[in-house]
Motif scaffolding. Sequence first.
Motif, mmCIF file in Angstrom:
data_model
loop_
_atom_site.group_PDB
_atom_site.id
_atom_site.type_symbol
_atom_site.label_atom_id
_atom_site.label_comp_id
_atom_site.label_asym_id
_atom_site.label_seq_id
_atom_site.Cartn_x
_atom_site.Cartn_y
_atom_site.Cartn_z
ATOM 1 N N GLY A 1 0.771 -1.230 0.000
ATOM 2 C CA GLY A 1 0.000 0.000 0.000
ATOM 3 C C GLY A 1 0.804 1.283 0.000
ATOM 4 N N LYS A 2 2.135 1.202 0.002
ATOM 5 C CA LYS A 2 2.953 2.412 0.023
ATOM 6 C C LYS A 2 4.320 2.121 -0.582
ATOM 7 C CE LYS A 2 4.592 1.397 4.630
ATOM 8 N NZ LYS A 2 4.680 1.786 5.992
ATOM 9 N N SER A 3 5.033 3.180 -0.881
ATOM 10 C CA SER A 3 6.390 3.074 -1.403
ATOM 11 C C SER A 3 7.241 4.171 -0.791
ATOM 12 C CB SER A 3 6.417 3.240 -2.922
ATOM 13 O OG SER A 3 5.719 2.207 -3.557
ATOM 14 N N TYR A 4 8.508 3.873 -0.611
ATOM 15 C CA TYR A 4 9.456 4.895 -0.171
ATOM 16 C C TYR A 4 10.238 5.312 -1.407
ATOM 17 C CZ TYR A 4 12.456 7.577 2.820
ATOM 18 O OH TYR A 4 13.110 8.622 3.419
ATOM 19 N N GLU B 1 7.807 9.169 1.551
ATOM 20 C CA GLU B 1 6.977 7.968 1.504
ATOM 21 C C GLU B 1 5.661 8.349 0.843
ATOM 22 O OE1 GLU B 1 6.777 4.852 4.709
ATOM 23 O OE2 GLU B 1 4.810 5.794 4.929
ATOM 24 N N ILE B 2 5.263 7.570 -0.162
ATOM 25 C CA ILE B 2 3.992 7.847 -0.827
ATOM 26 C C ILE B 2 3.074 6.643 -0.660
ATOM 27 C CG2 ILE B 2 4.960 9.434 -2.534
ATOM 28 C CD1 ILE B 2 4.731 7.122 -4.568
ATOM 29 N N ASN B 3 1.818 6.912 -0.425
ATOM 30 C CA ASN B 3 0.806 5.863 -0.360
ATOM 31 C C ASN B 3 0.276 5.636 -1.762
ATOM 32 O OD1 ASN B 3 0.747 5.387 2.503
ATOM 33 N ND2 ASN B 3 -0.144 7.426 2.686
ATOM 34 N N HIS B 4 -0.175 4.446 -2.030
ATOM 35 C CA HIS B 4 -0.651 4.099 -3.373
ATOM 36 C C HIS B 4 -2.099 4.539 -3.562
ATOM 37 C CE1 HIS B 4 2.607 0.760 -3.769
ATOM 38 N NE2 HIS B 4 3.103 1.969 -3.712
ATOM 39 N N TYR B 5 -2.299 5.854 -3.545
ATOM 40 C CA TYR B 5 -3.607 6.460 -3.784
ATOM 41 C C TYR B 5 -3.509 7.324 -5.029
ATOM 42 C CZ TYR B 5 -4.405 5.319 1.145
ATOM 43 O OH TYR B 5 -4.515 4.673 2.339
ATOM 44 N N GLU C 1 -1.933 10.810 -4.498
ATOM 45 C CA GLU C 1 -0.488 10.819 -4.298
ATOM 46 C C GLU C 1 0.247 10.463 -5.589
ATOM 47 O OE1 GLU C 1 1.296 9.665 -0.742
ATOM 48 O OE2 GLU C 1 -0.477 10.091 0.460
#
Length: 166
Positions: free
Chosen positions: A12-15, A30-34, A37
């Motif tokens: 659910g997220k990536s750095y 850090e980004i969330n997979h939305y 974003e």
Amino acid sequence: MKHVIAFDVSMGKSYMVVYNALKNCVFEEEINHYRTEFEGLKKKIDELAEGYGEQPEIVFEATGVYSRPLERFMNENQYTYCLLNPLEAKLQCDSLRIHKTDKSDAHRLALTHFTTDRRKKEDSGELLHQLKSLSRYYSELDGELSVIRGRMHKVIQLTFPELEKI
């Protein structure tokens, strides 16, 4: 190569880290997979592309279903990227890895990208993805059918032990 953007993908997220040509980290987040974003990420990549005249190199590790949203984002926006096999990424980063964290993995992927020649991921199209999925499904069904046939043969032999002599 002007800039390198590396992602360490989790559930659910990536750095994300951005390195310039001098191998200095100029941005990390850090980004969330939305969707919202990903729109911000698109702005960031487009700013780098416009400012330096070429798209930055993008690299991340294939982590199964966790990396699919990021892959879809890259394909939808026609960005070229390097998708690494997890074993390949581990071998390339092992010499640099001290403590394994999402943050350090992203930095290691970016740093090794400057010295390692990686092939770009080519979009093979939706049809090929569907064919691969159907092929995996067929293999799974074929394996299950083989197990069921073996069980059925065993039950028939236990029920009618003299059947083969008739």
